[in-house]
Write a protein that holds these residues in place. Structure first.
Motif, short mmCIF file in Angstrom:
data_model
loop_
_atom_site.label_atom_id
_atom_site.label_comp_id
_atom_site.label_asym_id
_atom_site.label_seq_id
_atom_site.Cartn_x
_atom_site.Cartn_y
_atom_site.Cartn_z
N MET A 69 -8.49 -45.04 26.07
CA MET A 69 -8.57 -46.49 25.85
C MET A 69 -7.22 -47.17 26.06
O MET A 69 -7.16 -48.40 26.29
CB MET A 69 -9.08 -46.77 24.43
N ARG A 70 -6.11 -46.47 26.02
CA ARG A 70 -4.79 -47.06 26.21
C ARG A 70 -4.36 -47.08 27.67
O ARG A 70 -3.27 -47.54 27.98
CB ARG A 70 -3.75 -46.31 25.38
N LEU A 117 -10.20 -39.95 23.10
CA LEU A 117 -10.76 -41.28 23.31
C LEU A 117 -9.69 -42.35 23.15
O LEU A 117 -9.65 -43.35 23.91
CB LEU A 117 -11.89 -41.49 22.30
N HIS A 118 -8.77 -42.15 22.20
CA HIS A 118 -7.68 -43.12 22.00
C HIS A 118 -6.77 -43.16 23.22
O HIS A 118 -6.35 -44.26 23.66
CB HIS A 118 -6.90 -42.73 20.75
N MET A 119 -6.45 -42.01 23.80
CA MET A 119 -5.60 -41.98 24.98
C MET A 119 -6.27 -42.65 26.17
O MET A 119 -5.62 -43.37 26.96
CB MET A 119 -5.23 -40.54 25.32
N VAL A 167 -11.41 -37.84 19.05
CA VAL A 167 -10.86 -39.17 18.75
C VAL A 167 -9.52 -39.37 19.45
O VAL A 167 -9.23 -40.45 20.00
CB VAL A 167 -10.74 -39.36 17.22
N TYR A 168 -8.67 -38.32 19.46
CA TYR A 168 -7.37 -38.43 20.13
C TYR A 168 -7.55 -38.65 21.63
O TYR A 168 -6.88 -39.50 22.23
CB TYR A 168 -6.54 -37.16 19.88
N TYR A 206 -11.20 -34.54 15.60
CA TYR A 206 -9.85 -35.03 15.83
C TYR A 206 -9.49 -34.99 17.31
O TYR A 206 -8.90 -35.95 17.85
CB TYR A 206 -8.86 -34.19 15.01
#
Length: 445
Positions: free
Chosen positions: A423-424, A419-421, A416-417, A413
């Motif tokens: 990518m934004r 990596l999501h930040m 993934v969190y 988790y």
């Protein structure tokens, strides 16, 4: 005379110490010789020494050099040095020894002991004696010997076969004690007949054979710690009409008659299997101990249509002592496919209760069972010597597995969190200095 007996006793004790110290893993059998007359002296073997067949041949050549000899060969089906250490009662109660007549014969006569003779086959020693004496062995027993006329003008080789622990209705100690009584009876007959003799006690093969391990890959030199490999006791096995049908092994079979009393480990005692039965649908293993305890295991197997296969269950365990009986029901978890064995690290009646007390008697309500590293099989013994594949009582999702899964999910988790930040993130399309003048871009027509 007393001094001579003391010397013989010290020699016998030294022989037993040599038994304890012999640590080689090669297949070997012990050989004990004694004579009503005299035997050539033989230096005491060093600890761990294995006597070769050539050395035994050389000694028998000097012992049977000339003249006729009468030799009694007590040939047991199996024999190892561990039989003397386990059932001899050397450092315990002498009256509890299974070899009282044998010990008395060694102490009261000229004797030679070989703790470890290199084993090369079941017929090696009878063939060697037959070659040295020039006569064929005559198979006798105590009753036959009492009516037999022995001609001392020629050599005689009298063979007395002794069983080992093949009759599972008797414990090994009882079988060895019966063999010792046969030895004592035969020696008494020879003494009554006034016939000089030389006796030999050995085995057709070792009762415990440990494969020799290679030492080439082990480090040479001193070590502060030494690994000690414990001896693994054999499983308890009951033979039915068609061969082995029930096997049980446990590191500890602990029983207690009260929550305040100490545990008694029945696995350290040798049981009798009298009363055990087995068939295609039900099996009962009864372990009767000299201490007065009787531990019984009741198993059954039947077809379950849902799985389309036979399963066996341990229905109940019964403990008897001093005329009282307590029954423990295998409520859950003690089952396996009929062709498998069941294994569990701990089977107890008071914690994680796989065994539930089913007795309202106040005298037995506090009785407890605790079996450690427990494995049992009541059906489907294909090879007859080893357990089948074990179905373990431990569930797949153990606490350790759950901790690992939750930790892995938490780390996943976070990854993934993050990596999501990442990518934004967006790149700025212009770079202005808020304190400076604005950027002006001239335009041309």
């Amino acid at each position: 005379m007393a001094a001579a007996k003391g010397v013989r006793l010290m020699a016998f004790i030294a022989f037993l110490f040599a038994f304890f110290a012999t640590g080689s893993h090669a297949a070997q059998v012990p050989v004990l010789l004694w004579s009503s007359e005299s035997l050539p002296p033989l230096a005491s073997p060093a600890a761990g020494h294995i006597t070769s067949n050539d050395q035994l041949t050389a000694y028998l050549t000097s012992a049977f050099g000339s003249g006729p000899h009468t030799v009694l060969l007590f040939l047991q089906d199996k024999l190892s040095k561990d039989d003397f250490t386990v059932f001899g009662g050397v450092f315990g109660n002498k009256q509890d020894s299974a070899f009282q007549n044998l010990e008395a014969a060694l102490q009261s006569s000229s004797s030679v002991t070989l703790p470890g003779l290199e084993w090369s086959g079941s017929s090696a020693i009878p063939a060697l004696l037959q070659e040295k004496l020039g006569v064929s062995p005559l198979l006798v027993d105590a009753d036959t010997l009492s009516h037999l006329s022995i001609n001392t003008s020629v050599s005689n080789l009298l063979l007395i076969n002794l069983p080992y622990c093949t009759d599972l209705h008797k414990s090994c100690k009882e079988v060895l004690r019966d063999n010792d009584e046969i030895i004592g009876k035969v020696l008494s007959i020879m003494k009554a007949k006034n016939v000089p003799y030389t006796a030999m006690y050995t085995g057709l093969q070792p009762s415990r054979v440990i494969s020799e391990t290679s030492m080439s890959n082990q480090a040479v030199g001193r070590s502060l710690l030494q690994a000690v490999v414990p001896n693994v006791k054999p499983p308890i096995m009951f033979n039915g009409t068609g061969g082995p049908c029930i096997m049980l092994w446990a590191l500890n079979l602990n029983v207690s008659l009260s929550s305040t009393l100490a545990w008694i480990d029945l696995a350290a005692q040798t049981p009798s299997l009298t009363g055990s039965v087995c068939n295609t649908t039900n099996s009962r293993l009864v372990l009767s101990y000299e201490s007065g305890f009787v531990l019984s295991f009741f198993m059954s197997q039947r077809l379950y249509p849902v799985s389309a296969r036979n399963w066996f269950t341990l229905d109940s365990v019964q403990l008897q002592s001093s005329g009282l009986t307590a029954t423990f029901i295998g409520s859950r978890g003690i089952y396996a496919p009929a062709e498998y064995s069941f294994h569990c690290q701990s089977v107890s009646s008071f914690q994680d209760t796989l065994l539930v007390p089913n007795n309202t008697n106040q005298n037995t309500s506090q009785w407890r069972l605790n079996f450690i590293d427990f494995q049992i099989q009541g059906f489907g013994l294909a090879n007859g010597t080893n357990f089948s594949y074990a179905s373990d009582c431990a569930g797949f999702f153990t606490p350790g597995i759950w901790m690992g899964l939750l930790t892995s999910l938490l780390m996943l988790y976070i990854f993934v969190y993050g990596l999501h930040m990442i990518m934004r993130l967006n790149t700025m399309d212009r770079f202005d200095d808020p304190k400076g003048p604005s950027i002006s871009v001239p335009q041309s027509d």
